[in-house]
Design a protein around this motif. Sequence first.
Motif, PDB file in Angstrom:
ATOM      1  N   TYR A 119       0.827  -1.206   0.000  1.00  0.00           N
ATOM      2  CA  TYR A 119       0.000   0.000   0.000  1.00  0.00           C
ATOM      3  C   TYR A 119       0.865   1.261   0.000  1.00  0.00           C
ATOM      4  O   TYR A 119       0.539   2.254  -0.656  1.00  0.00           O
ATOM      5  CB  TYR A 119      -0.928   0.008   1.214  1.00  0.00           C
ATOM      6  N   VAL A 127       1.036   4.743  -2.256  1.00  0.00           N
ATOM      7  CA  VAL A 127       1.008   6.087  -1.661  1.00  0.00           C
ATOM      8  C   VAL A 127       2.177   6.923  -2.181  1.00  0.00           C
ATOM      9  O   VAL A 127       2.011   8.099  -2.533  1.00  0.00           O
ATOM     10  CB  VAL A 127       1.061   5.991  -0.120  1.00  0.00           C
ATOM     11  N   ASP A 130      -3.421   9.051  -8.065  1.00  0.00           N
ATOM     12  CA  ASP A 130      -4.535   9.291  -7.143  1.00  0.00           C
ATOM     13  C   ASP A 130      -5.643   8.259  -7.337  1.00  0.00           C
ATOM     14  O   ASP A 130      -6.298   7.844  -6.381  1.00  0.00           O
ATOM     15  CB  ASP A 130      -5.091  10.702  -7.350  1.00  0.00           C
ATOM     16  N   LEU A 159      -4.596   5.120  -5.586  1.00  0.00           N
ATOM     17  CA  LEU A 159      -4.662   5.344  -4.145  1.00  0.00           C
ATOM     18  C   LEU A 159      -6.083   5.147  -3.633  1.00  0.00           C
ATOM     19  O   LEU A 159      -6.305   4.477  -2.612  1.00  0.00           O
ATOM     20  CB  LEU A 159      -4.175   6.761  -3.816  1.00  0.00           C
ATOM     21  N   THR A 196      -5.982   1.288  -1.821  1.00  0.00           N
ATOM     22  CA  THR A 196      -5.436   1.426  -0.468  1.00  0.00           C
ATOM     23  C   THR A 196      -6.525   1.856   0.514  1.00  0.00           C
ATOM     24  O   THR A 196      -7.565   2.387   0.105  1.00  0.00           O
ATOM     25  CB  THR A 196      -4.292   2.463  -0.430  1.00  0.00           C
ATOM     26  N   HIS A 228      -6.922  10.743   0.948  1.00  0.00           N
ATOM     27  CA  HIS A 228      -5.877  11.601   0.373  1.00  0.00           C
ATOM     28  C   HIS A 228      -5.152  12.384   1.467  1.00  0.00           C
ATOM     29  O   HIS A 228      -3.928  12.600   1.379  1.00  0.00           O
ATOM     30  CB  HIS A 228      -6.496  12.552  -0.655  1.00  0.00           C
ATOM     31  N   ALA A 258      -2.758   9.926   3.208  1.00  0.00           N
ATOM     32  CA  ALA A 258      -1.632   9.639   2.318  1.00  0.00           C
ATOM     33  C   ALA A 258      -0.657  10.811   2.272  1.00  0.00           C
ATOM     34  O   ALA A 258       0.568  10.618   2.222  1.00  0.00           O
ATOM     35  CB  ALA A 258      -2.149   9.325   0.917  1.00  0.00           C
TER      36      ALA A 258
END
Length: 717
Positions: free
Chosen positions: A330, A334, A339, A342, A346, A350, A353
């Motif tokens: 994961y 990141v 994006d 992500l 994961t 945001h 991250a």
Amino acid sequence: MSESSGVLTSSREKQSTEHNSYYEKIFLAELRQSTRKTDEYGRKRNAVDVKKSLKQLIIKLDSDISPEVILADFILSEFNQGSWKAPSTALRFISNIGRAWLQVTRQCDLISHDEGAMSEVYSELVNLREKRDQRAIDDLNKFFIFINSSYSLPLPENMETSGRQQAHVRSTTVNETAFLQLIEDLPKLFPNESPHTIKQLHLMLILMRRVGLRPFEVVKLKQSDLNTVNLLTITVRANEYYSVKSYSGYRKIPLSALLKENERNLLLAYCSNRKQETQNSLNRLLFSSDHRFDRLFNINAIFKVVSSALSAYMACSCPMYQLRHSLISYLTIVLFGSDKSLTRLTPYSHEHASRIKDVLLNGNTQDDFYQLSALAGHLSPNTTLSTYCHFTDLLIHEAGYVEVSKYDINFWANLTNVRPSTADRWKKMVTNDQSDKTEISDCFMKGMLDHHLKYIQKVGSREKEVTSVNKLFEINNQNHLLSECDQILRKFDRGVEISVIATSLAQNFSWAESVVLAAKKIKEHNKYWTKRGQSRLYPTGSKKLTPPMVNSAIEMTDCFTISKRLSTLPEDKAAEIRWAANYLFENKQHGHNYVNFRSTDELERYLIALSPIVGMARWLIELVPLEGMLPVLSRWIESEGVNGFISAKTVRDRFKFPDGQVKLYFLKLDAVKITKGGIPPDSSQSSNALQYVLHLYAINKKAKIIEERCNSASQSF
């Protein structure tokens, strides 16, 4: 209730020198005897003789995973594959590697070893082995690759490479839904443990999942390793319980960035209570199976239960150390992914991250992977990339996205061997949102692909199927796991539609439908119901299709072991297993924990049929004698290792029970010694694990038959 039932307390200090001496001397003598060159008459022994002796030795050990079983199993596999043909080859391996293996692993809980612990074992074997030539290195590597593929133990990080072998790396990542389900189910998975112990297990799993700590690092943390002042950090370092084998093992990890807010609060609250328990003694263990003393948790026991649960949730083999693998995978998304990846792959928002990036990316760009490697405690980023980063193919794919507008039409025309006007048409197909590089590349490549597909001639029916998008992504598993059946039925019992179940578990719709239909047919089978209209397989009034689940940690371990043994059975033994399962389903008494027998022949066949998956010592026979006749227990017990007793009750029906009636109990692993008292075992001593696994096994087999019939019918139509 005491603080811990003892199941989760490490027994490392309880091992005696006599125990170690036995396996170093007695077992080695037995192993060499099994692989000796000549028999007692001086005749040369061949590979068939050696295989027969090794199989008998493995059965005698009666252990699922131990250093002795692994060593004997590896030697047997080499003879089975034809790699070894002479007993002398096995004797040489035992002298060069086998003896050192037993010496190094005699006090190890191998099932809980991650790649760090296996690296330590590998290093010690390299130092202890008598021969240091290339052949010895190849044999050692081959041995560890066998352990990895056959017993799901991780490969060492420091394994010396050899071009002859290819290692297998398990790439399962535990999704957030499965992890949260695991946390929710902890009280059910460990029913004999106190709420305080459950809370500790919760936090230990969080540290493996969010921080990437190795299991043996978590249980050996001290309170002084946790810094709650200013920035919340945890330091992994050596203490009297844990020795850091390399400088990479020593590291300071920023918990404040990696943990979620509710998890940080939970950890801080626990630490505050732990300090009060220990009177602010920072030298005490952070997690202890008994809050009054420093007692290490038994990682082996935790590993078995958690691995079994994760495998059920994920519908594939998923050992506990995959929590650590998932975290590293994961974090690569990141740090280096888009994006979109992500959000889709994961568990991080945001904002979360961004916090992780701020902490980890505090060096130069070329050091980013070193930051990740340091967090994992690896000597080199090569280990992180080759063994832990399971999304590298996606990252490489995303790295291939380009800004189409940066290159003129002639560049694309020359690259793809088309006219400039054709390349210009592809370029006009892209989205209006020029900021989305991924979308632009996808649209441009789609135009390129469609163009060239038109000119592919003479495509056979097989190739046409492959070019279909639906066929390309169709899931076709030849061997479905029992845990898949359990997951499908549990979701169906909750009211989830079959189409949704199939999608969520990455299964074919036809397979999910077949599993449900198979479970219904088995449940409705008239022979699996008593004359009073009660199901022999389900509780009274149950509307569920999922087989009744076991309710203790030790039984879950049993289910895992039995399922593993079932999966490797040859067809001739599998047929007998199916007979035994059918007998169990037809003769199990509703609401009781035993199976009835009226014939000695049927009892003997039943025990022998199930012997490949359960040991004889797990059975207990209660003989209910015929009224007026002298009971003879030995008439019923022919298999060595089976225990029994004579009931104080009697039966009167001479025609139905000419030799009396036998009630056969399947005991829990920790209840094997209750056989001498003349009292039938209760539910705390007998186990439902065998019935649960065989029920799933029957559903699995039935579903395969149903699916095959449906497929053949649709093809003929």
